[in-house]
Design a protein around this motif. Structure first.
Motif, short mmCIF file in Angstrom:
data_model
loop_
_atom_site.label_atom_id
_atom_site.label_comp_id
_atom_site.label_asym_id
_atom_site.label_seq_id
_atom_site.Cartn_x
_atom_site.Cartn_y
_atom_site.Cartn_z
N CYS A 65 0.70 -1.32 0.05
CA CYS A 65 0.00 -0.06 -0.03
C CYS A 65 0.82 1.41 -0.01
O CYS A 65 1.83 1.24 0.75
CB CYS A 65 -0.90 -0.14 1.26
N LYS A 83 -1.03 4.44 -0.16
CA LYS A 83 -1.95 5.53 -0.21
C LYS A 83 -1.75 6.77 0.67
O LYS A 83 -2.24 7.84 0.10
CB LYS A 83 -3.15 4.89 0.67
N CYS A 84 -0.93 6.71 1.80
CA CYS A 84 -0.72 7.95 2.51
C CYS A 84 0.77 8.50 2.24
O CYS A 84 1.80 7.99 2.77
CB CYS A 84 -1.03 7.53 3.87
N LEU A 104 2.86 9.51 5.02
CA LEU A 104 3.57 8.78 5.73
C LEU A 104 4.62 7.96 5.18
O LEU A 104 5.72 7.51 5.63
CB LEU A 104 2.53 7.70 6.08
N CYS A 146 1.36 2.12 9.05
CA CYS A 146 2.63 2.88 8.94
C CYS A 146 2.98 3.80 10.12
O CYS A 146 1.85 4.53 10.62
CB CYS A 146 2.50 3.58 7.69
N ASN A 164 -8.06 5.91 5.87
CA ASN A 164 -7.50 4.94 4.68
C ASN A 164 -7.13 3.51 5.35
O ASN A 164 -7.44 2.46 4.74
CB ASN A 164 -6.17 5.66 4.16
N CYS A 165 -6.60 3.84 6.28
CA CYS A 165 -5.93 2.34 6.86
C CYS A 165 -7.10 1.37 7.55
O CYS A 165 -7.02 0.39 7.61
CB CYS A 165 -4.86 2.54 7.69
S1 SF4 Z 1 -0.99 4.04 6.60
FE1 SF4 Z 1 -2.39 2.26 5.84
S2 SF4 Z 1 -3.47 3.21 4.09
FE2 SF4 Z 1 -1.72 4.59 4.61
S3 SF4 Z 1 -0.12 4.05 3.12
FE3 SF4 Z 1 0.19 2.91 5.33
S4 SF4 Z 1 -0.86 0.94 4.90
FE4 SF4 Z 1 -1.64 2.24 3.43
#
Ligand code: SF4
Length: 224
Positions: A15, A17-18, A21, A119, A133-134
């Protein structure tokens, strides 16, 4: 595709997505702790670990910068995990009293451990949209934990995050206050218990000690 732990973990690991992070993680990889400077950091999101058929779920907020993010396993390779596993072992929830690296032979009995956010966030403070998101992954872990009876939230932030999660996914609107050892009801017959985070700060100030935490873990094992 049928959901199982393997394909869930693959999607977590891959992933991205963020973006905030991911940028933060790059900084961690550039600024390794002195004692780990020759180690290759895992540097990706962290999956849950343990027995997916277990009835107990331990939840932290997020992996540690030089713990899980370095070793690749949640609550592994830092001071918090050192303390936590002494207690889990004494309560017979883990097969050993240390959690140092992914090949150390660690196993959990009837329990799974994860982080609500996969993350590490800057200053341990995720933004709301990152949590949202997570939660998609957290929800799938909860779905796969078919025998789940009790969630142990490690720390107030993890406790409040679990409530936030249940609010979003189960339209749950009760307001519970974090109290170490107090057990609350969640939807679908699941209980939620607050437990002080096993951080050095809580240990050094005496807020938590091995006896207190072990006794709580022994108590939650009795819940059916
Ligand atoms: S916090 Fe969760 S949704 Fe965001 S990048 Fe990390 S794994 Fe993906």
């Amino acid at each position: 595709m049928t959901l199982n732990l393997n394909n869930l973990n693959k999607s977590i690991i891959n992933c991205n997505k963020c973006s905030r992070l991911i940028e933060f993680r790059k900084k961690i990889l550039k600024n390794k702790r002195k004692q780990f400077k020759d180690e290759k950091y895992w540097g990706r999101p962290i999956t849950g670990f343990g027995d997916i058929n277990g009835k107990i779920l331990f939840v932290g907020l997020a992996p540690a910068a030089h713990g899980g993010t370095r070793t690749g396993r949640v609550f592994t390779g830092d001071k918090s995990s050192e303390f936590l596993y002494k207690c889990l072992f004494k309560a017979n929830i883990s097969n050993q009293n240390t959690s140092e690296h992914v090949n150390d032979g660690l196993k959990l009995n009837n329990a799974f451990i994860t982080a609500a956010l996969k993350c590490v966030p800057p200053q341990d403070k995720p933004e709301k949209k990152e949590l949202m998101n997570c939660f998609n992954f957290f929800q799938k872990e909860i779905y796969l934990l078919k025998k789940l009876k009790i969630i142990v939230a490690l720390g107030k932030v993890a406790f409040d995050t679990c409530l936030e999660f249940y609010k979003k996914y189960y339209k749950f609107d009760k307001k519970y206050k974090f109290t170490h050892g107090k057990i609350y009801n969640l939807p679908k017959g699941v209980r939620l218990v607050g437990c002080y985070h096993p951080s050095p700060r809580n240990v050094n100030t005496g807020r938590i000690n091995e006896t207190k935490m072990t006794n709580l873990f022994k108590k939650i094992k009795q819940i059916n």
